[in-house]
Design a protein around this motif. Structure first.
Motif, PDB file in Angstrom:
ATOM      1  N   GLY A  89      38.518  14.820  26.381  1.00 37.97           N
ATOM      2  CA  GLY A  89      39.513  14.558  27.432  1.00 37.97           C
ATOM      3  C   GLY A  89      40.801  15.339  27.241  1.00 37.97           C
ATOM      4  N   VAL A  90      40.899  16.093  26.166  1.00 32.78           N
ATOM      5  CA  VAL A  90      42.089  16.927  25.927  1.00 32.78           C
ATOM      6  C   VAL A  90      41.609  18.328  25.537  1.00 32.78           C
ATOM      7  CG1 VAL A  90      43.605  15.035  25.194  1.00 32.78           C
ATOM      8  CG2 VAL A  90      42.175  16.163  23.501  1.00 32.78           C
ATOM      9  N   GLY A  91      42.516  19.282  25.472  1.00 31.69           N
ATOM     10  CA  GLY A  91      42.141  20.665  25.143  1.00 31.69           C
ATOM     11  C   GLY A  91      41.622  20.790  23.708  1.00 31.69           C
ATOM     12  N   TYR A  92      41.022  21.944  23.441  1.00 30.02           N
ATOM     13  CA  TYR A  92      40.462  22.184  22.111  1.00 30.02           C
ATOM     14  C   TYR A  92      41.475  22.821  21.158  1.00 30.02           C
ATOM     15  CZ  TYR A  92      35.713  21.186  23.698  1.00 30.02           C
ATOM     16  OH  TYR A  92      34.596  20.558  24.169  1.00 30.02           O
ATOM     17  N   GLY A  93      42.492  23.484  21.748  1.00 33.08           N
ATOM     18  CA  GLY A  93      43.361  24.346  20.958  1.00 33.08           C
ATOM     19  C   GLY A  93      43.963  23.668  19.745  1.00 33.08           C
ATOM     20  N   LYS A  94      44.645  22.537  19.981  1.00 28.24           N
ATOM     21  CA  LYS A  94      45.341  21.879  18.878  1.00 28.24           C
ATOM     22  C   LYS A  94      44.348  21.352  17.835  1.00 28.24           C
ATOM     23  CE  LYS A  94      48.942  18.753  18.483  1.00 28.24           C
ATOM     24  NZ  LYS A  94      49.383  17.457  18.975  1.00 28.24           N
ATOM     25  N   GLN A  95      43.229  20.844  18.338  1.00 22.45           N
ATOM     26  CA  GLN A  95      42.225  20.309  17.405  1.00 22.45           C
ATOM     27  C   GLN A  95      41.677  21.431  16.520  1.00 22.45           C
ATOM     28  OE1 GLN A  95      39.270  18.114  19.699  1.00 22.45           O
ATOM     29  NE2 GLN A  95      40.773  16.584  20.339  1.00 22.45           N
ATOM     30  N   LYS A  96      41.442  22.593  17.140  1.00 22.59           N
ATOM     31  CA  LYS A  96      40.920  23.718  16.343  1.00 22.59           C
ATOM     32  C   LYS A  96      41.930  24.151  15.296  1.00 22.59           C
ATOM     33  CE  LYS A  96      37.564  25.605  19.531  1.00 22.59           C
ATOM     34  NZ  LYS A  96      37.227  26.613  20.526  1.00 22.59           N
ATOM     35  N   GLU A  97      43.201  24.146  15.691  1.00 18.17           N
ATOM     36  CA  GLU A  97      44.261  24.516  14.727  1.00 18.17           C
ATOM     37  C   GLU A  97      44.269  23.556  13.548  1.00 18.17           C
ATOM     38  OE1 GLU A  97      48.251  24.661  16.375  1.00 18.17           O
ATOM     39  OE2 GLU A  97      47.501  26.003  17.947  1.00 18.17           O
ATOM     40  N   THR A  98      44.230  22.245  13.866  1.00 16.13           N
ATOM     41  CA  THR A  98      44.253  21.234  12.792  1.00 16.13           C
ATOM     42  C   THR A  98      43.060  21.432  11.865  1.00 16.13           C
ATOM     43  OG1 THR A  98      45.176  19.712  14.410  1.00 16.13           O
ATOM     44  CG2 THR A  98      44.393  18.731  12.369  1.00 16.13           C
ATOM     45  N   LEU A  99      41.887  21.650  12.480  1.00 17.52           N
ATOM     46  CA  LEU A  99      40.682  21.800  11.665  1.00 17.52           C
ATOM     47  C   LEU A  99      40.762  23.066  10.809  1.00 17.52           C
ATOM     48  CD1 LEU A  99      38.093  20.746  14.395  1.00 17.52           C
ATOM     49  CD2 LEU A  99      38.629  19.468  12.297  1.00 17.52           C
ATOM     50  N   ALA A 100      41.287  24.126  11.417  1.00 20.19           N
ATOM     51  CA  ALA A 100      41.359  25.388  10.677  1.00 20.19           C
ATOM     52  C   ALA A 100      42.336  25.289   9.509  1.00 20.19           C
ATOM     53  CB  ALA A 100      41.771  26.515  11.617  1.00 20.19           C
TER      54      ALA A 100
ATOM     55  N   ALA B 145      50.816  -1.641  32.929  1.00 21.33           N
ATOM     56  CA  ALA B 145      50.062  -0.446  32.509  1.00 21.33           C
ATOM     57  C   ALA B 145      48.595  -0.665  32.876  1.00 21.33           C
ATOM     58  CB  ALA B 145      50.194  -0.264  31.005  1.00 21.33           C
ATOM     59  N   VAL B 146      47.876   0.439  33.093  1.00 19.42           N
ATOM     60  CA  VAL B 146      46.448   0.334  33.426  1.00 19.42           C
ATOM     61  C   VAL B 146      45.656   1.196  32.451  1.00 19.42           C
ATOM     62  CG1 VAL B 146      44.727   0.484  35.265  1.00 19.42           C
ATOM     63  CG2 VAL B 146      47.135   0.282  35.847  1.00 19.42           C
ATOM     64  N   LEU B 147      44.569   0.628  31.925  1.00 25.36           N
ATOM     65  CA  LEU B 147      43.739   1.384  30.975  1.00 25.36           C
ATOM     66  C   LEU B 147      42.276   1.285  31.378  1.00 25.36           C
ATOM     67  CD1 LEU B 147      43.905   2.895  28.189  1.00 25.36           C
ATOM     68  CD2 LEU B 147      43.315   0.740  27.138  1.00 25.36           C
ATOM     69  N   HIS B 148      41.706   2.397  31.805  1.00 28.04           N
ATOM     70  CA  HIS B 148      40.253   2.456  31.996  1.00 28.04           C
ATOM     71  C   HIS B 148      39.808   3.903  31.925  1.00 28.04           C
ATOM     72  CE1 HIS B 148      40.813   3.788  36.119  1.00 28.04           C
ATOM     73  NE2 HIS B 148      41.504   2.700  36.420  1.00 28.04           N
ATOM     74  N   SER B 149      38.493   4.093  31.918  1.00 28.72           N
ATOM     75  CA  SER B 149      37.992   5.423  31.555  1.00 28.72           C
ATOM     76  C   SER B 149      38.131   6.458  32.669  1.00 28.72           C
ATOM     77  CB  SER B 149      36.540   5.336  31.098  1.00 28.72           C
ATOM     78  OG  SER B 149      35.772   4.783  32.124  1.00 28.72           O
ATOM     79  N   ASN B 150      38.525   6.057  33.882  1.00 27.04           N
ATOM     80  CA  ASN B 150      38.769   7.067  34.915  1.00 27.04           C
ATOM     81  C   ASN B 150      40.168   7.670  34.827  1.00 27.04           C
ATOM     82  OD1 ASN B 150      36.302   6.865  35.970  1.00 27.04           O
ATOM     83  ND2 ASN B 150      36.898   6.105  37.986  1.00 27.04           N
ATOM     84  N   ARG B 151      40.988   7.134  33.956  1.00 28.12           N
ATOM     85  CA  ARG B 151      42.338   7.676  33.826  1.00 28.12           C
ATOM     86  C   ARG B 151      42.321   8.845  32.841  1.00 28.12           C
ATOM     87  NH1 ARG B 151      47.252   4.451  33.803  1.00 28.12           N
ATOM     88  NH2 ARG B 151      47.610   5.632  35.684  1.00 28.12           N
ATOM     89  N   THR B 152      43.265   9.739  32.990  1.00 31.07           N
ATOM     90  CA  THR B 152      43.273  10.890  32.088  1.00 31.07           C
ATOM     91  C   THR B 152      43.693  10.426  30.698  1.00 31.07           C
ATOM     92  OG1 THR B 152      45.604  11.372  32.413  1.00 31.07           O
ATOM     93  CG2 THR B 152      44.066  12.396  33.974  1.00 31.07           C
ATOM     94  N   GLN B 153      43.397  11.257  29.722  1.00 34.20           N
ATOM     95  CA  GLN B 153      43.744  10.876  28.361  1.00 34.20           C
ATOM     96  C   GLN B 153      45.249  10.672  28.218  1.00 34.20           C
ATOM     97  OE1 GLN B 153      41.790   9.813  26.264  1.00 34.20           O
ATOM     98  NE2 GLN B 153      43.293   9.475  24.657  1.00 34.20           N
ATOM     99  N   ILE B 154      46.019  11.511  28.894  1.00 38.19           N
ATOM    100  CA  ILE B 154      47.477  11.374  28.804  1.00 38.19           C
ATOM    101  C   ILE B 154      47.901  10.021  29.375  1.00 38.19           C
ATOM    102  CG2 ILE B 154      49.670  12.291  29.741  1.00 38.19           C
ATOM    103  CD1 ILE B 154      48.380  15.083  29.457  1.00 38.19           C
ATOM    104  N   GLU B 155      47.286   9.637  30.496  1.00 41.99           N
ATOM    105  CA  GLU B 155      47.615   8.336  31.100  1.00 41.99           C
ATOM    106  C   GLU B 155      47.199   7.190  30.185  1.00 41.99           C
ATOM    107  OE1 GLU B 155      47.177   9.404  35.874  1.00 41.99           O
ATOM    108  OE2 GLU B 155      45.406   8.866  34.728  1.00 41.99           O
TER     109      GLU B 155
END
Ligand code: AMP
Length: 409
Positions: free
Chosen positions: A106-117, A267-277
């Motif tokens: 639900g979010v980009g790969y960039g930051k995760q790849k940096e952390t992993l690297a 606040a509303v939490l369910h799986s149709n909301r974006t990860q940021i939401e």
């Protein structure tokens, strides 16, 4: 027995002290020595029992010095749980120099790849995104020492077990595996037999019963008055923060919209909301910006929000286990909480399923001075008789009174 006597490392003990934990909880007392000894483990415990620390503290004690290679992988069914576990690990390990990575979709790969690297010792992840990284070669699990499969019954419900199997296949054969699941149906039993090696088994408490720090009650009402009753319950309740569960995402959005018109901060939490939401909703609810959070079952399992004073089920959960999980969001870690469930005639079969499951009758309450219109649910025996008499109407979960699956609101 104290934390000091359990054999945890000094830096972990220091971390626990900073967390303010004084005595180990029952699951911690049982699981910590098993995990420290390097055994595989299959464990079930009620939510809010301190499960994360039960596996986090001994794992961190065993990892001790940083190597910045993934040595521990924790798989969680939802992004929220992965975030929560990663935060808990950071807290426990605040006096260590380990690196943590949080991997979810639900979010980009960039930051995760940096952390992993840049190297990490512990990864908390959801299965789908972790598999993506494995396929792209951005994660290498060849040095993995400990694999934690958490909330496995939820992963089964969400259809994640094939992904979990694919991930396990990429882990070294020589490893420690810890599996946590509230229930162990055949499919999970088969997974355990395949990926655990001679595991120790721990069961804490009656996993079916809600924590005894929760006062729970049913509020029977006509279907047309559900929302009015919800508003009245909120008005009459001295709540600090309240979590409202809706069966559907649309229902959650609708309830939230209506509550906003009543000047509640929601606040509303369910799986149709974006990860940021989703992050914004959960953070805002945790820090008190929102007094109410309306959620689907995505928030029911394991999410730890300190000080939820009330849980309200706007719909009766269709799976009895979900009732225990939902109301378990309050009354956590020995705090007292209240859980109300609004119930209509067509939901009686689900109520009966729940009561059979938890082996207790939940009290029915009426709200004083609420202008009730008549509903058959006020005479449950006649509803039960009608259900038994109605041809083709099955009373097990998933089928509603009158044979219609559509719910009125
Ligand atoms: P969990 O079941 O892991 O979600 O934990 C539920 C809550 O209990 C979390 O807020 C933990 O920080 C808290 N907790 C866990 N272990 C202890 C302990 N031994 N003493 C006090 N609080 C704890």
């Amino acid at each position: 027995m104290s934390f000091q006597e359990l054999g945890l490392s000094d830096s972990v003990l220091h971390g626990i002290q900073r967390m303010g934990y004084v005595d180990p909880s029952p699951i911690q007392l049982r699981a910590i020595p098993v995990i420290l000894a390097g055994h595989d483990l299959i464990a079930s415990a009620q939510t809010g029992t301190g499960k994360t620390a039960a596996f986090g503290l001994p794992i961190l004690s065993r990892l001790e010095s940083p190597q910045h290679l993934p040595r521990c992988l924790i798989l969680e069914p939802t992004r929220e749980l992965a975030m929560q576990v990663e935060t808990a690990f950071r807290d426990f390990a605040r006096f260590m120099h380990l690196e943590m990575a949080l991997i979810y979709g639900g979010v980009g790969y960039g930051k995760q790849k940096e952390t992993l690297a840049s190297g990490c010792d512990v990864i908390a992840a959801t299965p789908g995104r972790l598999l993506d990284h494995l396929q792209q070669g951005t994660i290498d699990l060849s040095k993995l020492e400990v694999l934690v499969l958490d909330e496995v019954d939820r992963m089964l419900d969400m259809g994640f077990l094939p992904d979990v199997r694919r991930i396990v296949e990429q882990c070294p054969k020589k490893r420690q595996t810890l599996l946590f699941s509230a229930t162990v149906p055949d499919e999970i039993g088969r997974l355990a037999a395949w990926c655990l090696n001679n595991p120790e088994k721990i069961e804490i408490g009656a996993q079916r019963s809600p924590a005894d720090t929760i006062n729970h009650a049913l509020y029977p009402v006509a279907a047309d008055q559900k929302f009015d009753l919800l508003i009245a319950l909120l008005e009459r309740t001295d709540f600090h923060s309240v979590l409202i569960f809706s069966r559907t995402k649309d229902g959650a959005d609708r309830i939230a919209r209506q509550l906003k018109t009543q000047n509640h901060s929601v606040a509303v939490l369910h799986s149709n909301r974006t990860q940021i939401e989703r992050v914004e909703a959960l953070e805002g609810f945790k820090n008190g910006r929102y007094e109410v959070m309306v959620a689907t079952d995505i928030a029911a399992r394991g999410i730890d929000i300190a000080g939820v004073s009330h849980v309200i089920n706007y719909d009766v959960p269709q799976h009895p286990e979900d009732y225990v999980h939902r109301i378990g969001r309050t009354g956590r870690a020995q705090n007292v909480g209240d859980a109300f469930t609004i119930m209509t005639a067509e939901e009686l079969p689900h109520v009966k399923d729940i009561e059979r499951f938890i082996a207790q009758k939940v009290p029915r309450l009426k709200l004083d001075n609420f202008d009730y219109i008549y509903s058959a649910i006020f005479n449950e025996d006649s509803v039960t008789a009608a259900l038994k008499g109605a041809k083709g109407v099955r009373t097990h979960k998933g089928t509603s009174f009158g044979g219609s699956r559509k719910r009125r609101r």
